[in-house]
Design a protein around this motif. Structure first.
Motif, PDB file in Angstrom:
ATOM      1  N   CYS A  93      11.101  45.960  77.375  1.00 55.07           N
ATOM      2  CA  CYS A  93      11.935  47.097  77.768  1.00 55.07           C
ATOM      3  C   CYS A  93      11.578  48.314  76.930  1.00 55.07           C
ATOM      4  CB  CYS A  93      13.415  46.750  77.603  1.00 55.07           C
ATOM      5  SG  CYS A  93      14.519  48.102  78.091  1.00 55.07           S
ATOM      6  N   MET A  94      11.447  49.443  77.580  1.00 54.90           N
ATOM      7  CA  MET A  94      11.015  50.664  76.907  1.00 54.90           C
ATOM      8  C   MET A  94      12.173  51.413  76.250  1.00 54.90           C
ATOM      9  SD  MET A  94       7.876  50.300  77.241  1.00 54.90           S
ATOM     10  CE  MET A  94       7.183  51.830  76.673  1.00 54.90           C
ATOM     11  N   HIS A  95      13.357  50.815  76.257  1.00 49.15           N
ATOM     12  CA  HIS A  95      14.472  51.432  75.540  1.00 49.15           C
ATOM     13  C   HIS A  95      14.401  51.071  74.061  1.00 49.15           C
ATOM     14  CE1 HIS A  95      18.997  51.489  74.547  1.00 49.15           C
ATOM     15  NE2 HIS A  95      18.540  52.731  74.481  1.00 49.15           N
ATOM     16  N   GLN A  96      14.669  49.804  73.733  1.00 46.85           N
ATOM     17  CA  GLN A  96      14.622  49.385  72.328  1.00 46.85           C
ATOM     18  C   GLN A  96      13.864  48.088  72.137  1.00 46.85           C
ATOM     19  OE1 GLN A  96      18.599  49.452  70.685  1.00 46.85           O
ATOM     20  NE2 GLN A  96      18.797  51.662  70.950  1.00 46.85           N
ATOM     21  N   CYS A 109      16.937  44.330  81.921  1.00 44.00           N
ATOM     22  CA  CYS A 109      17.009  44.112  80.476  1.00 44.00           C
ATOM     23  C   CYS A 109      18.412  43.624  80.114  1.00 44.00           C
ATOM     24  CB  CYS A 109      16.685  45.392  79.718  1.00 44.00           C
ATOM     25  SG  CYS A 109      16.776  45.153  77.926  1.00 44.00           S
ATOM     26  N   SER A 114      19.135  48.313  81.255  1.00 43.73           N
ATOM     27  CA  SER A 114      18.103  49.060  81.987  1.00 43.73           C
ATOM     28  C   SER A 114      17.545  48.197  83.115  1.00 43.73           C
ATOM     29  CB  SER A 114      16.960  49.470  81.047  1.00 43.73           C
ATOM     30  OG  SER A 114      17.378  50.479  80.170  1.00 43.73           O
ATOM     31  N   TYR A 116      14.436  47.980  86.215  1.00 43.06           N
ATOM     32  CA  TYR A 116      13.135  48.457  86.669  1.00 43.06           C
ATOM     33  C   TYR A 116      12.814  47.808  88.012  1.00 43.06           C
ATOM     34  CZ  TYR A 116      12.743  49.331  81.617  1.00 43.06           C
ATOM     35  OH  TYR A 116      12.962  49.740  80.325  1.00 43.06           O
ATOM     36  N   LEU A 122      11.028  52.715  86.441  1.00 44.78           N
ATOM     37  CA  LEU A 122      12.402  52.767  85.942  1.00 44.78           C
ATOM     38  C   LEU A 122      13.373  53.114  87.070  1.00 44.78           C
ATOM     39  CD1 LEU A 122      14.376  52.745  83.510  1.00 44.78           C
ATOM     40  CD2 LEU A 122      13.943  55.220  83.323  1.00 44.78           C
ATOM     41  N   GLY A 125      18.714  53.648  83.486  1.00 42.44           N
ATOM     42  CA  GLY A 125      18.637  53.652  82.031  1.00 42.44           C
ATOM     43  C   GLY A 125      19.665  52.728  81.414  1.00 42.44           C
ATOM     44  N   SER A 127      16.996  53.191  79.318  1.00 41.24           N
ATOM     45  CA  SER A 127      15.578  53.469  79.133  1.00 41.24           C
ATOM     46  C   SER A 127      15.215  54.760  79.859  1.00 41.24           C
ATOM     47  CB  SER A 127      14.741  52.313  79.690  1.00 41.24           C
ATOM     48  OG  SER A 127      13.369  52.611  79.566  1.00 41.24           O
ATOM     49  N   GLU A 128      14.220  55.440  79.339  1.00 38.23           N
ATOM     50  CA  GLU A 128      13.773  56.687  79.970  1.00 38.23           C
ATOM     51  C   GLU A 128      12.338  56.591  80.452  1.00 38.23           C
ATOM     52  OE1 GLU A 128      14.515  59.669  76.997  1.00 38.23           O
ATOM     53  OE2 GLU A 128      16.673  59.686  77.392  1.00 38.23           O
TER      54      GLU A 128
END
Ligand code: FES
Length: 153
Positions: A93-96, A109, A114, A116, A122, A125, A127-128
């Motif tokens: 996951c591209m958040h944390q 996630c 988040s 996808y 995406l 969110g 996530s961005e």
């Protein structure tokens, strides 16, 4: 983040969903949760190949890559021209940095929700950013994934 073993990944997914089958307590298939099979693959450097037959009974498989922080999700979809298209995304996951998991038509996630699309785009969110996507092609009844060729999201 260190690499995650299949067992740890399954445990995380199971805890997030409350599903004993996903957690590895019950055989997958008996717990009523969606399951994505793990597939075997061959690897030479940054190239991964797996047989098309890995998708005989599913449109998506997970690959356990020891040197990556999360499994790779390889998904098959029909393009608008009717041709099969494959996408390969890292489930990080591209958040944390939690490990997201395929659930139905999305990759979700468990940490903060988040979501996808199966190609890593995406949808929701916090996530961005899209998931990291790798080029995937089909030649000679095999799916080829190129780990050194990250695609723009
Ligand atoms: Fe995935 Fe926060 S780490 S939503």
């Amino acid at each position: 983040m260190t690499s995650m073993t299949r067992r740890r990944f399954l445990g995380q997914v199971g805890r997030a969903s409350g599903c004993l089958a996903c957690a590895g307590v019950l055989p997958v298939g008996l717990g009523g949760c969606a399951s994505v099979p793990w597939a075997s693959y061959e690897r030479t450097g940054s190239r991964i190949t797996l047989p098309l037959s890995a998708f005989d009974d599913t449109d998506g498989v997970l690959l356990d890559l020891p040197d990556r922080p999360a499994p790779l999700y390889v998904h098959r979809a029909a393009g608008i021209d009717g041709e099969e298209r494959f996408t390969a995304v890292l489930t990080l996951c591209m958040h944390q940095g939690c490990t997201a998991a395929p659930q139905g038509s999305r990759i979700v996630c468990p940490c903060h929700g988040s979501e996808y699309a199966q190609d890593g785009t995406l949808l929701r969110g916090p996530s961005e950013r899209d998931l990291i996507r790798f080029p995937a092609t089909v030649t000679d009844e095999r799916v080829w994934i190129h780990l050194n060729g990250v695609e723009d999201g």
